[in-house]
Design a protein around this motif. Structure first.
Motif, PDB file in Angstrom:
ATOM      1  N   ILE A  80       1.013  -1.218  -0.318  1.00 13.08           N
ATOM      2  CA  ILE A  80       0.239   0.332  -0.007  1.00 13.08           C
ATOM      3  C   ILE A  80       0.424   1.206   0.441  1.00 13.08           C
ATOM      4  CG2 ILE A  80      -1.449   1.160   1.653  1.00 13.08           C
ATOM      5  CD1 ILE A  80      -2.684  -1.562   2.735  1.00 13.08           C
ATOM      6  N   ARG A  91      -5.972   4.758   1.345  1.00 13.87           N
ATOM      7  CA  ARG A  91      -5.833   3.016   1.056  1.00 13.87           C
ATOM      8  C   ARG A  91      -5.753   2.392   2.340  1.00 13.87           C
ATOM      9  NH1 ARG A  91      -2.137   4.921  -2.796  1.00 13.87           N
ATOM     10  NH2 ARG A  91      -0.525   3.695  -2.130  1.00 13.87           N
ATOM     11  N   TYR A  95      -8.377  -0.453   3.115  1.00 12.92           N
ATOM     12  CA  TYR A  95      -7.396  -1.994   2.840  1.00 12.92           C
ATOM     13  C   TYR A  95      -8.102  -2.694   4.622  1.00 12.92           C
ATOM     14  CZ  TYR A  95      -3.994  -5.207   5.360  1.00 12.92           C
ATOM     15  OH  TYR A  95      -3.392  -6.331   4.713  1.00 12.92           O
TER      16      TYR A  95
END
Length: 195
Positions: A80, A91, A95
């Motif tokens: 990431i 992100r 996630y």
């Protein structure tokens, strides 16, 4: 006449995996994540350290097996961090939250959180794992003098979000759509890490 060796696991090792996990539980509990070694775990299990590596690879893999970590942030988060820097915070939140929406991840994840909060014996190895395998890796990519503090602040934000949403189930966070939480919490992680 010689007999060719059969491929696969040698005879007599069917219970070795369980012995290794049991030995690792003791070693991690007694010595923490950093103090436990593959060699000591193998010795306690009565096997060669190569067999530990055969079954589990690295110490992080064995630890994840022992405590039932449903995610592998030590593997996923560095990927990431490789993406566009201005989107890392969002992100990361996405996630974790999308993973915790999967029932098997949520069940095991909530258990790990509860164990970490309620068990002094297992919280220390978990802290060692997160410090070395997650926070340390994030800090290593930031390249700032306060990188460890920045990474720890981001981790604390996510730990609080997981505790509030999935363990305590405090409304309205427990019921909020993932996209809304990503939009609200992502910029905070972004600021902790990069601003």
């Amino acid at each position: 006449m010689t007999t060719a060796r059969r491929r696969g696991r040698p005879k007599g090792e069917s219970g070795s995996r369980d012995l290794i996990v049991a030995a690792a539980e003791h070693e991690f509990g007694e010595h923490g994540y950093d103090g436990a070694t593959i060699r000591a775990i193998a010795s306690r299990a009565g096997v060669d350290s190569a067999l530990v590596h055969h079954y589990f690879g690295a110490k992080a893999d064995l630890f994840a097996e022992v405590i039932g970590i449903p995610l592998r942030p030590d593997i996923d988060v560095p990927a990431i961090l490789q993406g566009p820097r201005d989107q890392v915070g969002e992100r990361l939140v996405r996630y974790v939250l999308e993973a915790f929406e999967r029932p098997e991840v949520r069940r095991r994840g909530v258990t790990v959180i509860r164990v970490a909060v309620g068990s002094k014996v297992m919280s220390q190895p978990l802290i060692g794992f997160l410090s070395r395998e997650l926070i340390g890796r994030i800090a290593g990519t930031l390249g700032t003098p306060d990188a460890a503090l920045r990474a720890t602040l981001a981790a604390s934000q996510m730990a609080g979000l997981l505790m509030t949403r999935y363990v305590v189930r405090l409304p309205p966070i427990a019921d909020a759509p993932i996209d809304e939480l990503v939009a609200r919490v992502g910029p905070t992680l972004q600021r902790y890490l990069f601003e």
